[in-house]
Design a protein around this motif. Sequence first.
Motif, PDB file in Angstrom:
ATOM      1  N   PHE A 355       2.417  -1.461  21.346  1.00  0.00           N
ATOM      2  CA  PHE A 355       3.381  -2.364  20.704  1.00  0.00           C
ATOM      3  C   PHE A 355       3.628  -3.630  21.525  1.00  0.00           C
ATOM      4  O   PHE A 355       3.503  -4.753  21.016  1.00  0.00           O
ATOM      5  N   GLN A 356       4.002  -3.486  22.793  1.00  0.00           N
ATOM      6  CA  GLN A 356       4.289  -4.651  23.627  1.00  0.00           C
ATOM      7  C   GLN A 356       3.019  -5.420  23.978  1.00  0.00           C
ATOM      8  O   GLN A 356       3.009  -6.660  23.972  1.00  0.00           O
ATOM      9  N   ALA A 357       1.961  -4.695  24.292  1.00  0.00           N
ATOM     10  CA  ALA A 357       0.705  -5.348  24.684  1.00  0.00           C
ATOM     11  C   ALA A 357       0.146  -6.189  23.535  1.00  0.00           C
ATOM     12  O   ALA A 357      -0.413  -7.273  23.760  1.00  0.00           O
ATOM     13  N   ARG A 358       0.310  -5.715  22.295  1.00  0.00           N
ATOM     14  CA  ARG A 358      -0.167  -6.488  21.147  1.00  0.00           C
ATOM     15  C   ARG A 358       0.653  -7.775  21.008  1.00  0.00           C
ATOM     16  O   ARG A 358       0.105  -8.844  20.730  1.00  0.00           O
ATOM     17  N   ARG A 359       1.961  -7.684  21.211  1.00  0.00           N
ATOM     18  CA  ARG A 359       2.805  -8.878  21.112  1.00  0.00           C
ATOM     19  C   ARG A 359       2.477  -9.882  22.211  1.00  0.00           C
ATOM     20  O   ARG A 359       2.573 -11.096  22.019  1.00  0.00           O
ATOM     21  N   HIS A 360       2.103  -9.376  23.381  1.00  0.00           N
ATOM     22  CA  HIS A 360       1.771 -10.249  24.509  1.00  0.00           C
ATOM     23  C   HIS A 360       0.273 -10.546  24.604  1.00  0.00           C
ATOM     24  O   HIS A 360      -0.148 -11.260  25.519  1.00  0.00           O
ATOM     25  N   ASN A 361      -0.510  -9.970  23.710  1.00  0.00           N
ATOM     26  CA  ASN A 361      -1.963 -10.168  23.718  1.00  0.00           C
ATOM     27  C   ASN A 361      -2.576  -9.742  25.053  1.00  0.00           C
ATOM     28  O   ASN A 361      -3.372 -10.464  25.661  1.00  0.00           O
ATOM     29  N   VAL A 362      -2.183  -8.557  25.506  1.00  0.00           N
ATOM     30  CA  VAL A 362      -2.763  -7.980  26.725  1.00  0.00           C
ATOM     31  C   VAL A 362      -3.887  -7.040  26.293  1.00  0.00           C
ATOM     32  O   VAL A 362      -3.635  -6.047  25.601  1.00  0.00           O
ATOM     33  N   ARG A 363      -5.091  -7.361  26.693  1.00  0.00           N
ATOM     34  CA  ARG A 363      -6.252  -6.587  26.243  1.00  0.00           C
ATOM     35  C   ARG A 363      -6.896  -5.821  27.393  1.00  0.00           C
ATOM     36  O   ARG A 363      -6.717  -6.159  28.558  1.00  0.00           O
ATOM     37  N   GLN A 364      -7.662  -4.839  27.015  1.00  0.00           N
ATOM     38  CA  GLN A 364      -8.402  -3.996  27.954  1.00  0.00           C
ATOM     39  C   GLN A 364      -9.888  -4.257  27.786  1.00  0.00           C
ATOM     40  O   GLN A 364     -10.396  -4.285  26.659  1.00  0.00           O
ATOM     41  N   ARG A 365     -10.587  -4.477  28.884  1.00  0.00           N
ATOM     42  CA  ARG A 365     -12.037  -4.677  28.835  1.00  0.00           C
ATOM     43  C   ARG A 365     -12.710  -3.348  28.530  1.00  0.00           C
ATOM     44  O   ARG A 365     -12.390  -2.328  29.140  1.00  0.00           O
ATOM     45  N   MET A 366     -13.643  -3.350  27.584  1.00  0.00           N
ATOM     46  CA  MET A 366     -14.390  -2.149  27.216  1.00  0.00           C
ATOM     47  C   MET A 366     -15.810  -2.252  27.777  1.00  0.00           C
ATOM     48  O   MET A 366     -16.367  -3.342  27.894  1.00  0.00           O
ATOM     49  N   PHE A 367     -16.373  -1.079  28.112  1.00  0.00           N
ATOM     50  CA  PHE A 367     -17.721  -1.031  28.676  1.00  0.00           C
ATOM     51  C   PHE A 367     -18.553   0.028  27.962  1.00  0.00           C
ATOM     52  O   PHE A 367     -18.029   1.065  27.543  1.00  0.00           O
ATOM     53  N   ASN A 368     -19.845  -0.230  27.837  1.00  0.00           N
ATOM     54  CA  ASN A 368     -20.773   0.775  27.326  1.00  0.00           C
ATOM     55  C   ASN A 368     -21.060   1.809  28.415  1.00  0.00           C
ATOM     56  O   ASN A 368     -20.674   1.640  29.576  1.00  0.00           O
ATOM     57  N   ASP A 369     -21.784   2.862  28.037  1.00  0.00           N
ATOM     58  CA  ASP A 369     -22.128   3.905  29.003  1.00  0.00           C
ATOM     59  C   ASP A 369     -22.962   3.370  30.159  1.00  0.00           C
ATOM     60  O   ASP A 369     -22.916   3.902  31.274  1.00  0.00           O
ATOM     61  N   ASP A 370     -23.727   2.301  29.902  1.00  0.00           N
ATOM     62  CA  ASP A 370     -24.559   1.727  30.960  1.00  0.00           C
ATOM     63  C   ASP A 370     -23.808   0.696  31.801  1.00  0.00           C
ATOM     64  O   ASP A 370     -24.377   0.041  32.670  1.00  0.00           O
ATOM     65  N   GLY A 371     -22.498   0.527  31.530  1.00  0.00           N
ATOM     66  CA  GLY A 371     -21.682  -0.398  32.310  1.00  0.00           C
ATOM     67  C   GLY A 371     -21.626  -1.806  31.767  1.00  0.00           C
ATOM     68  O   GLY A 371     -20.908  -2.651  32.311  1.00  0.00           O
ATOM     69  N   ALA A 372     -22.348  -2.074  30.685  1.00  0.00           N
ATOM     70  CA  ALA A 372     -22.328  -3.415  30.104  1.00  0.00           C
ATOM     71  C   ALA A 372     -21.017  -3.644  29.354  1.00  0.00           C
ATOM     72  O   ALA A 372     -20.438  -2.720  28.782  1.00  0.00           O
ATOM     73  N   LYS A 373     -20.538  -4.890  29.372  1.00  0.00           N
ATOM     74  CA  LYS A 373     -19.308  -5.217  28.663  1.00  0.00           C
ATOM     75  C   LYS A 373     -19.481  -4.995  27.162  1.00  0.00           C
ATOM     76  O   LYS A 373     -20.532  -5.294  26.593  1.00  0.00           O
ATOM     77  N   ALA A 374     -18.421  -4.446  26.533  1.00  0.00           N
ATOM     78  CA  ALA A 374     -18.509  -4.122  25.113  1.00  0.00           C
ATOM     79  C   ALA A 374     -17.257  -4.578  24.371  1.00  0.00           C
ATOM     80  O   ALA A 374     -16.696  -3.861  23.549  1.00  0.00           O
ATOM     81  N   GLY A 375     -16.785  -5.790  24.701  1.00  0.00           N
ATOM     82  CA  GLY A 375     -15.649  -6.336  23.990  1.00  0.00           C
ATOM     83  C   GLY A 375     -14.315  -5.916  24.596  1.00  0.00           C
ATOM     84  O   GLY A 375     -14.250  -5.393  25.711  1.00  0.00           O
ATOM     85  N   THR A 376     -13.251  -6.147  23.839  1.00  0.00           N
ATOM     86  CA  THR A 376     -11.904  -5.832  24.304  1.00  0.00           C
ATOM     87  C   THR A 376     -11.103  -5.143  23.211  1.00  0.00           C
ATOM     88  O   THR A 376     -11.489  -5.154  22.044  1.00  0.00           O
TER      89      THR A 376
END
Length: 426
Positions: A355-376
């Motif tokens: 709830f709060q993170a969405r209002r503040h636009n706080v995102r989490q970095r996502m990674f694939n199994d091989d460690g490559a970035k996969a969005g937020t």
Amino acid sequence: MIDVKHLAENPELYRASQRAREADESLVDQIIAADADRRAALQTFENLRAEQKVLSKKIGPAKGEEKQALLDQAKELAANVKAAEADADAKNQLVEDLNNVFPNLIVEGIPSGGEENFEVLKTVGELPEFDFEPRDHLELGEMLGAIDMERGAKVSGSRFYFLQGVGAQLEMALTQMGMAQAVEAGFTPIITPTLVRPETMNGTGFNVEHDDEIYRIEKDDLYLVGTSEVALAGYYADEILDLSDGPVRFAGYSTCYRREAGSAGKDTRGIIRVHQFNKLEMFIYTTPEEAEAEHERLLAWEEEMLAKIEVPYRVIDTAAGDLGPSAARKFDCEAWVPTQDAYRELTSTSNCTTFQARRHNVRQRMFNDDGAKAGTRIAATLNGTLATTRWLVAILENHQNKDGSVNVPTALQPYMGGKTVLEPIA
């Protein structure tokens, strides 16, 4: 702020949450309808913009009457595009306005109803038995030279006070003990601002337009916080966190301010309900999947602190109607106050999910199994009290002796310069 897409796909889930909160469930259908209108208006605007781009390409090579006709058409189309954009903006604003007043989706299974509908999860410790008439915390505080309400009122008005002598020492000892525990548990100590911008206050879930508990510095359009949670919730606004190594945990210390606008006549004696106090607050950024487990850990850390001050307490699962708008679930720890013959809240810990993170636009970095970035994606936040001024009430009353002296809990003694007993000065 809730996820409108999730609400539209699961309307009954949100209606049930509103019913449990004893809140307006018609807001669900209002948001769904407003979002559909917003999407339709946006599609109309985008179609007209596409048509405008096609037309502009035709104007260049055209000549004579054909060109003039195309220019006239372009002028009319430009007006339509402008009107469609204004309509889309207005409908988008309506969705935002409705979303801003819609509370968080509760965790399923928590008690429904209002303040009195909480569920007691556990009771810890034996209630003290005195062979004398116990004094309340204010009388004890005055005997110890620890609390001065009279001069607090003279200087600042009602519900203000001075902590002095062993009173000041006791509060600082609590804070130091809590901070030591927090650091050992992996929290980063942080002293936060106590004045914040309106977007920070709103982003945390407080409504600056309608919340009478908030102090406003009108000249600067800044707001005094009622908890360091506010500043910490805005700490990573519009940023992306890497949570692959675990949660980000802060132990925030600040002075806190509350107008207590709705408490006329309640707890007017002593320091239970005051306008200014100090608090050590745990605040956590984590993944949505880990939020409930972190909530249980926060409660455990609070109970660890309560065990150190050796007071009886109970843990309650707060009813949905007594939750703030940001909380999906809240546990309170209430300590026994002998002279009130009642348990009173010392700590609370809330799972605010996304709830709060969405209002503040706080995102989490996502990674694939091989460690490559996969969005937020949106992160989750939680908070919990670790020590506050009100704790002095429970310590003084539960550890008092017949002569007005107060025993210092063993765990606190190293932070009190080795004092074992606080002696009256009168």
